[in-house]
Design a protein around this motif. Structure first.
Motif, mmCIF file in Angstrom:
data_model
loop_
_atom_site.group_PDB
_atom_site.id
_atom_site.type_symbol
_atom_site.label_atom_id
_atom_site.label_comp_id
_atom_site.label_asym_id
_atom_site.label_seq_id
_atom_site.Cartn_x
_atom_site.Cartn_y
_atom_site.Cartn_z
ATOM 1 N N ASN A 76 15.751 -44.275 -45.239
ATOM 2 C CA ASN A 76 16.102 -43.240 -46.219
ATOM 3 C C ASN A 76 16.217 -41.870 -45.569
ATOM 4 N N THR A 77 16.750 -41.843 -44.374
ATOM 5 C CA THR A 77 16.729 -40.618 -43.592
ATOM 6 C C THR A 77 18.120 -40.237 -43.100
ATOM 7 N N VAL A 78 18.386 -38.961 -43.162
ATOM 8 C CA VAL A 78 19.580 -38.404 -42.552
ATOM 9 C C VAL A 78 19.117 -37.425 -41.471
ATOM 10 N N ALA A 79 19.671 -37.563 -40.295
ATOM 11 C CA ALA A 79 19.244 -36.736 -39.173
ATOM 12 C C ALA A 79 20.378 -35.841 -38.698
ATOM 13 N N LEU A 80 19.990 -34.762 -38.069
ATOM 14 C CA LEU A 80 20.963 -33.871 -37.427
ATOM 15 C C LEU A 80 20.459 -33.600 -36.014
ATOM 16 N N GLN A 81 21.118 -34.194 -35.040
ATOM 17 C CA GLN A 81 20.796 -33.954 -33.644
ATOM 18 C C GLN A 81 21.569 -32.737 -33.182
ATOM 19 N N MET A 82 20.857 -31.733 -32.723
ATOM 20 C CA MET A 82 21.477 -30.476 -32.320
ATOM 21 C C MET A 82 21.245 -30.255 -30.834
ATOM 22 N N ASN A 83 22.312 -30.247 -30.075
ATOM 23 C CA ASN A 83 22.242 -30.034 -28.623
ATOM 24 C C ASN A 83 22.926 -28.737 -28.242
ATOM 25 N N ASN A 84 22.603 -28.259 -27.060
ATOM 26 C CA ASN A 84 23.206 -27.034 -26.548
ATOM 27 C C ASN A 84 23.144 -25.908 -27.588
ATOM 28 N N LEU A 85 21.961 -25.696 -28.109
ATOM 29 C CA LEU A 85 21.788 -24.712 -29.176
ATOM 30 C C LEU A 85 22.058 -23.305 -28.672
ATOM 31 N N LYS A 86 22.598 -22.498 -29.570
ATOM 32 C CA LYS A 86 22.936 -21.115 -29.273
ATOM 33 C C LYS A 86 22.176 -20.205 -30.233
ATOM 34 N N ALA A 87 22.079 -18.955 -29.866
ATOM 35 C CA ALA A 87 21.362 -17.992 -30.706
ATOM 36 C C ALA A 87 21.963 -17.942 -32.115
ATOM 37 N N GLU A 88 23.277 -18.109 -32.203
ATOM 38 C CA GLU A 88 23.942 -18.049 -33.510
ATOM 39 C C GLU A 88 23.667 -19.265 -34.378
ATOM 40 N N ASP A 89 22.968 -20.266 -33.842
ATOM 41 C CA ASP A 89 22.556 -21.404 -34.657
ATOM 42 C C ASP A 89 21.253 -21.118 -35.403
ATOM 43 N N THR A 90 20.641 -20.000 -35.131
ATOM 44 C CA THR A 90 19.405 -19.617 -35.815
ATOM 45 C C THR A 90 19.649 -19.490 -37.306
ATOM 46 N N ALA A 91 18.874 -20.235 -38.098
ATOM 47 C CA ALA A 91 19.067 -20.246 -39.552
ATOM 48 C C ALA A 91 18.021 -21.163 -40.178
ATOM 49 N N VAL A 92 17.976 -21.120 -41.489
ATOM 50 C CA VAL A 92 17.249 -22.142 -42.229
ATOM 51 C C VAL A 92 18.241 -23.259 -42.533
ATOM 52 N N TYR A 93 17.867 -24.476 -42.196
ATOM 53 C CA TYR A 93 18.752 -25.627 -42.378
ATOM 54 C C TYR A 93 18.305 -26.416 -43.606
ATOM 55 N N TYR A 94 19.294 -26.724 -44.443
ATOM 56 C CA TYR A 94 19.030 -27.413 -45.699
ATOM 57 C C TYR A 94 19.759 -28.749 -45.754
ATOM 58 N N CYS A 95 19.111 -29.712 -46.330
ATOM 59 C CA CYS A 95 19.710 -31.016 -46.606
ATOM 60 C C CYS A 95 20.188 -31.021 -48.060
ATOM 61 N N ARG A 96 21.325 -31.663 -48.268
ATOM 62 C CA ARG A 96 21.896 -31.758 -49.608
ATOM 63 C C ARG A 96 22.427 -33.160 -49.825
#
Length: 117
Positions: A76-96
């Protein structure tokens, strides 16, 4: 009702990786599409990625090639693998989750990602 709980956020250096998870409960089997959105401070919430029941994925241009959305129906899981992160990826991440176009959407409480440059 569908409940969504995100986890996996944190502080990471630029170029690093994080894996976010969204665990669904309740009447989630009726949901056709799961999404990740994000909202940076002072900005509007924006689409990041989506995955349908059939496994079709879509990504915002800004994350293509760096982020991967996946779905584990058994967990029952949805994942988000985030690689090569950048400063502009800074945020609150929400699942919908929703049943498709123009349907009511359920949101999680969000998990914060901070990328230091």
């Amino acid at each position: 009702q569908v409940q969504l709980v995100e986890s996996g956020g944190g502080l990471v250096q630029s170029g690093g990786s994080l894996r976010l998870s969204c665990v669904a409960s309740g009447n989630y089997l009726n949901m056709k599409v799961f999404y990740w959105y994000r909202q940076a401070q002072g900005k509007e919430r924006e689409f990041v990625a989506s995955i349908s029941n059939g496994g079709i994925t879509n990504y915002a241009e800004s994350v293509k090639g760096r982020f991967t959305i996946s779905r584990d129906n058994a967990e029952n899981t949805v994942a988000l693998q985030m690689n090569n992160l950048k400063a502009e990826d800074t945020a609150v991440y929400y699942c919908r989750a929703d049943r498709g176009i123009n349907s009511y959407g359920y949101w999680g409480q969000g998990t914060e990602v901070t990328v230091s440059s």
